[in-house]
Scaffold this motif. Structure first.
Motif, PDB file in Angstrom:
ATOM      1  N   LEU A 233      12.117  -3.059 -16.653  1.00 16.09           N
ATOM      2  CA  LEU A 233      12.099  -1.967 -15.683  1.00 16.09           C
ATOM      3  C   LEU A 233      10.716  -1.362 -15.585  1.00 16.09           C
ATOM      4  O   LEU A 233      10.220  -1.041 -14.494  1.00 16.09           O
ATOM      5  N   MET A 234      10.042  -1.214 -16.749  1.00 11.22           N
ATOM      6  CA  MET A 234       8.700  -0.665 -16.766  1.00 11.22           C
ATOM      7  C   MET A 234       7.746  -1.546 -15.986  1.00 11.22           C
ATOM      8  O   MET A 234       6.879  -1.055 -15.265  1.00 11.22           O
ATOM      9  N   SER A 235       7.895  -2.874 -16.133  1.00  8.30           N
ATOM     10  CA  SER A 235       6.963  -3.752 -15.437  1.00  8.30           C
ATOM     11  C   SER A 235       7.227  -3.699 -13.941  1.00  8.30           C
ATOM     12  O   SER A 235       6.283  -3.776 -13.127  1.00  8.30           O
ATOM     13  N   LEU A 236       8.499  -3.555 -13.548  1.00  4.45           N
ATOM     14  CA  LEU A 236       8.800  -3.388 -12.123  1.00  4.45           C
ATOM     15  C   LEU A 236       8.158  -2.112 -11.591  1.00  4.45           C
ATOM     16  O   LEU A 236       7.510  -2.098 -10.538  1.00  4.45           O
ATOM     17  N   GLY A 237       8.322  -0.999 -12.375  1.00  2.00           N
ATOM     18  CA  GLY A 237       7.702   0.266 -11.995  1.00  2.00           C
ATOM     19  C   GLY A 237       6.192   0.152 -11.922  1.00  2.00           C
ATOM     20  O   GLY A 237       5.556   0.640 -10.970  1.00  2.00           O
ATOM     21  N   ALA A 238       5.601  -0.528 -12.914  1.00  2.00           N
ATOM     22  CA  ALA A 238       4.146  -0.700 -12.930  1.00  2.00           C
ATOM     23  C   ALA A 238       3.689  -1.471 -11.708  1.00  2.00           C
ATOM     24  O   ALA A 238       2.657  -1.145 -11.104  1.00  2.00           O
ATOM     25  N   CYS A 239       4.449  -2.506 -11.338  1.00  2.00           N
ATOM     26  CA  CYS A 239       4.109  -3.305 -10.154  1.00  2.00           C
ATOM     27  C   CYS A 239       4.068  -2.426  -8.905  1.00  2.00           C
ATOM     28  O   CYS A 239       3.127  -2.479  -8.113  1.00  2.00           O
ATOM     29  N   ILE A 240       5.116  -1.610  -8.745  1.00  2.00           N
ATOM     30  CA  ILE A 240       5.206  -0.744  -7.553  1.00  2.00           C
ATOM     31  C   ILE A 240       4.066   0.257  -7.550  1.00  2.00           C
ATOM     32  O   ILE A 240       3.388   0.458  -6.521  1.00  2.00           O
ATOM     33  N   VAL A 241       3.805   0.862  -8.729  1.00  2.00           N
ATOM     34  CA  VAL A 241       2.740   1.867  -8.821  1.00  2.00           C
ATOM     35  C   VAL A 241       1.388   1.254  -8.480  1.00  2.00           C
ATOM     36  O   VAL A 241       0.594   1.824  -7.719  1.00  2.00           O
ATOM     37  N   VAL A 242       1.147   0.076  -9.020  1.00  2.00           N
ATOM     38  CA  VAL A 242      -0.148  -0.582  -8.800  1.00  2.00           C
ATOM     39  C   VAL A 242      -0.328  -0.926  -7.328  1.00  2.00           C
ATOM     40  O   VAL A 242      -1.409  -0.728  -6.758  1.00  2.00           O
ATOM     41  N   SER A 243       0.747  -1.415  -6.692  1.00  2.00           N
ATOM     42  CA  SER A 243       0.594  -1.784  -5.275  1.00  2.00           C
ATOM     43  C   SER A 243       0.404  -0.540  -4.414  1.00  2.00           C
ATOM     44  O   SER A 243      -0.394  -0.566  -3.462  1.00  2.00           O
ATOM     45  N   VAL A 244       1.057   0.556  -4.784  1.00  2.00           N
ATOM     46  CA  VAL A 244       0.862   1.801  -4.028  1.00  2.00           C
ATOM     47  C   VAL A 244      -0.580   2.278  -4.190  1.00  2.00           C
ATOM     48  O   VAL A 244      -1.238   2.678  -3.217  1.00  2.00           O
ATOM     49  N   LEU A 245      -1.083   2.204  -5.413  1.00  2.00           N
ATOM     50  CA  LEU A 245      -2.471   2.608  -5.678  1.00  2.00           C
ATOM     51  C   LEU A 245      -3.442   1.755  -4.873  1.00  2.00           C
ATOM     52  O   LEU A 245      -4.412   2.258  -4.286  1.00  2.00           O
ATOM     53  N   GLN A 246      -3.182   0.460  -4.846  1.00  4.83           N
ATOM     54  CA  GLN A 246      -4.043  -0.468  -4.117  1.00  4.83           C
ATOM     55  C   GLN A 246      -4.090  -0.092  -2.644  1.00  4.83           C
ATOM     56  O   GLN A 246      -5.162   0.049  -2.028  1.00  4.83           O
ATOM     57  N   LEU A 247      -2.895   0.131  -2.066  1.00  6.24           N
ATOM     58  CA  LEU A 247      -2.827   0.454  -0.643  1.00  6.24           C
ATOM     59  C   LEU A 247      -3.546   1.756  -0.343  1.00  6.24           C
ATOM     60  O   LEU A 247      -4.326   1.859   0.613  1.00  6.24           O
ATOM     61  N   TRP A 248      -3.337   2.737  -1.220  1.00  3.37           N
ATOM     62  CA  TRP A 248      -3.961   4.044  -1.019  1.00  3.37           C
ATOM     63  C   TRP A 248      -5.476   3.936  -1.094  1.00  3.37           C
ATOM     64  O   TRP A 248      -6.205   4.466  -0.265  1.00  3.37           O
ATOM     65  N   HIS A 249      -5.950   3.208  -2.083  1.00  2.22           N
ATOM     66  CA  HIS A 249      -7.399   3.063  -2.269  1.00  2.22           C
ATOM     67  C   HIS A 249      -8.031   2.326  -1.103  1.00  2.22           C
ATOM     68  O   HIS A 249      -9.075   2.720  -0.574  1.00  2.22           O
ATOM     69  N   LEU A 250      -7.378   1.262  -0.621  1.00  3.42           N
ATOM     70  CA  LEU A 250      -7.935   0.472   0.461  1.00  3.42           C
ATOM     71  C   LEU A 250      -7.931   1.259   1.773  1.00  3.42           C
ATOM     72  O   LEU A 250      -8.873   1.200   2.573  1.00  3.42           O
ATOM     73  N   ARG A 251      -6.858   2.042   1.949  1.00  6.13           N
ATOM     74  CA  ARG A 251      -6.782   2.863   3.157  1.00  6.13           C
ATOM     75  C   ARG A 251      -7.916   3.874   3.187  1.00  6.13           C
ATOM     76  O   ARG A 251      -8.578   4.057   4.199  1.00  6.13           O
ATOM     77  N   ARG A 252      -8.158   4.496   2.023  1.00  9.53           N
ATOM     78  CA  ARG A 252      -9.251   5.462   1.929  1.00  9.53           C
ATOM     79  C   ARG A 252     -10.583   4.788   2.179  1.00  9.53           C
ATOM     80  O   ARG A 252     -11.460   5.305   2.860  1.00  9.53           O
ATOM     81  N   PHE A 253     -10.746   3.624   1.638  1.00 10.79           N
ATOM     82  CA  PHE A 253     -11.970   2.850   1.795  1.00 10.79           C
ATOM     83  C   PHE A 253     -12.211   2.510   3.256  1.00 10.79           C
ATOM     84  O   PHE A 253     -13.315   2.684   3.781  1.00 10.79           O
ATOM     85  N   PHE A 254     -11.181   2.038   3.940  1.00 10.76           N
ATOM     86  CA  PHE A 254     -11.355   1.651   5.333  1.00 10.76           C
ATOM     87  C   PHE A 254     -11.581   2.866   6.224  1.00 10.76           C
ATOM     88  O   PHE A 254     -12.337   2.815   7.174  1.00 10.76           O
ATOM     89  N   GLU A 255     -10.917   3.999   5.872  1.00 11.03           N
ATOM     90  CA  GLU A 255     -11.144   5.209   6.665  1.00 11.03           C
ATOM     91  C   GLU A 255     -12.572   5.678   6.500  1.00 11.03           C
ATOM     92  O   GLU A 255     -13.208   6.146   7.438  1.00 11.03           O
ATOM     93  N   ARG A 256     -13.090   5.547   5.262  1.00 11.95           N
ATOM     94  CA  ARG A 256     -14.470   5.936   5.012  1.00 11.95           C
ATOM     95  C   ARG A 256     -15.435   5.047   5.768  1.00 11.95           C
ATOM     96  O   ARG A 256     -16.448   5.475   6.275  1.00 11.95           O
ATOM     97  N   LYS A 257     -15.144   3.807   5.801  1.00 13.94           N
ATOM     98  CA  LYS A 257     -15.990   2.847   6.493  1.00 13.94           C
ATOM     99  C   LYS A 257     -15.745   2.867   7.995  1.00 13.94           C
ATOM    100  O   LYS A 257     -16.356   2.099   8.724  1.00 13.94           O
ATOM    101  N   LYS A 258     -14.881   3.754   8.450  1.00 16.86           N
ATOM    102  CA  LYS A 258     -14.589   3.953   9.845  1.00 16.86           C
ATOM    103  C   LYS A 258     -14.097   2.670  10.509  1.00 16.86           C
ATOM    104  O   LYS A 258     -14.427   2.364  11.649  1.00 16.86           O
ATOM    105  N   LEU A 259     -13.365   1.895   9.751  1.00 12.57           N
ATOM    106  CA  LEU A 259     -12.784   0.673  10.301  1.00 12.57           C
ATOM    107  C   LEU A 259     -11.382   0.913  10.835  1.00 12.57           C
ATOM    108  O   LEU A 259     -10.845   0.116  11.584  1.00 12.57           O
ATOM    109  N   ILE A 260     -10.751   2.024  10.371  1.00 17.27           N
ATOM    110  CA  ILE A 260      -9.389   2.298  10.846  1.00 17.27           C
ATOM    111  C   ILE A 260      -9.466   3.441  11.848  1.00 17.27           C
ATOM    112  O   ILE A 260     -10.142   4.417  11.602  1.00 17.27           O
TER     113      ILE A 260
END
Lengths: 218, 214
Positions: free
Chosen positions: A191-218
């Protein structure tokens, strides 16, 4: 008078028969072959406070009195202490009471310069616990003989069986604890690894979204 | 016990020495690299030879478990009395066709050395032939011998259970270790892979791509 003499002779013959393990094949002994180079080790897992009695000898098969082969042995406790060490003998014995529970190792190798090309056969008579009990001294002390002694031996065997059963029961209880803990751990970690997977993918999406917004690509 | 003649006492002593020499062997463990042979002497023809062996699990961390070893029992005449193949532990029992030295060979088909814990017992119960030969051997000796053999079989079963319990314990320990280490490795790998993914995507977009260049 003659009867007494015959009795005495028979008794001496019996004692000799019992003592000389070479002449009479001892049924309780196991034969092992030692390779011509290297050691042969046997081990047993023994509890603490158990009497161990062992006797080892070279088995001469065909060329009875020609060989001058000798064996050496070493017995170690589970913590590495040397309990018995003997070099270049044709037969030997050791006896000890175990102080700690664990794997006791007895190793044999061919000692001396006489190198057997094909290896050597040794007989090992290894007895622990109730099998190592000295019934002759018990019989002498309690002044019993014959049938009564046999029944006493059987009673000893039954007691040993009972003790073994309790020991097995305790071991099984310990193992059940470990099994249940492992079972709980497997569920929790999955269960922990499932939770970790979800958390990591959410973090990834959030970080990339911020990155692209900063780079004015979105 | 009433007064017995001296000879009777001696013969009883002989009987006791002979029957008491059939004490059980302790269960020894031996490491099998390729073939390991153990010999056991059977005194009388028709004796029941019983025993068991268990392969104690080794700590194989990454691959699957060992498939098992083979046991071959050879009589002194040279013919194979019993064979057990590819098992991680089993019991065996047979009636000895003749007296002599029996050979019990364990064969390990793979290169990983395995430790085998074995126990062999040759039990003799005096029958009518022995009773007829020796007039001082009571029928009660037969009953005592049968009782002794029955207790012996219980003890043998216990030794087998103890060896299987030891193997089970090894398997449990191995499972516990595997769970912990594989989980830690899994988390580390997950963190690594996700970081690498993010870094790679960032690197893709930090070069001049020409998306929003004017």
């Amino acid at each position: 008078m003659a009867e007494r003499r015959a009795e005495a002779i028979l008794l001496v013959a019996l004692l000799l028969l019992g003592c000389s393990g070479h002449l009479v094949p001892v049924t309780e002994a196991v034969w092992l072959t030692i390779p011509s180079s290297g050691t042969k080790c046997v081990s047993e897992e023994i509890q603490s406070n158990v009497v161990v009695l062992a006797d080892y000898y070279i088995v001469d098969e065909e060329h009875a009195h020609l060989h001058t082969a000798t064996i050496s042995s070493r017995v170690t406790s589970p913590y590495g202490n040397n309990l018995h060490h003997n070099e270049n003998v044709t037969h030997g014995q050791f006896a000890f009471t175990t102080s700690e529970a664990g794997n006791y190792l007895a190793c044999f190798w061919i000692g001396g310069k006489h190198q057997e090309a094909a290896g050597l056969t040794i007989g090992l008579d290894w007895k622990i616990g109730i099998a190592a009990k000295d019934w002759e001294s018990v019989a002498k002390r309690e002044k019993i003989q014959g049938m009564e002694l046999e029944l006493l031996k059987l009673e000893g065997a039954v007691q040993a069986i009972h003790d073994n059963l309790i020991y097995l029961k305790n071991r099984e209880a310990e193992m059940r604890e470990v099994s249940e803990k492992t079972n709980a751990r497997v569920a929790r970690f999955s269960l922990m690894s499932l939770g970790a997977c979800i958390v990591v993918s959410v973090l990834q999406l959030w970080h990339l979204r911020r990155f692209f917004e900063r780079k004015k690509l979105i | 016990m009433g007064t017995r003649p001296g000879y009777a006492n001696l013969l009883l002593l002989i009987g006791l020495v002979l029957t008491s020499s059939l004490a059980p062997v302790s269960s020894l463990s031996v490491t099998v690299n390729d073939v390991e042979c153990v010999y056991e002497y059977v005194l009388y023809e028709g004796d029941t030879v019983s025993g068991n062996f268990v392969v104690v699990d080794h700590d194989i961390f990454w691959s699957s478990d060992h498939p098992g070893i083979d046991l071959t029992v050879t009589s002194p005449a040279g013919n194979v009395v019993q064979t057990l193949k590819g098992t991680s532990g089993d019991k065996f029992e047979f009636k000895a066709p003749r007296s002599g030295m029996y050979k019990f060979c364990f064969h390990n088909p793979y290169s990983t050395p395995e430790t085998v814990s074995f126990y062999i017992h040759a039990g003799h119960i005096p029958n009518e032939h022995d009773l007829a030969k020796d007039e001082h051997l009571d029928p009660i000796n037969v009953k005592i011998a049968e009782l002794r053999e029955a207790l012996e079989s219980v003890t043998a079963e216990q030794k087998y259970l103890k060896a299987r319990d030891s193997r089970h314990r090894h398997t449990n320990e191995s499972t516990r270790k595997r769970v912990i280490y594989y989980t830690v490795a899994e988390y580390l790998l997950l963190a690594c892979v996700s970081t690498l993914q993010v870094v790679y995507i960032r690197q893709l977009f930090s070069k001049s791509v020409g998306y929003n260049r004017v």
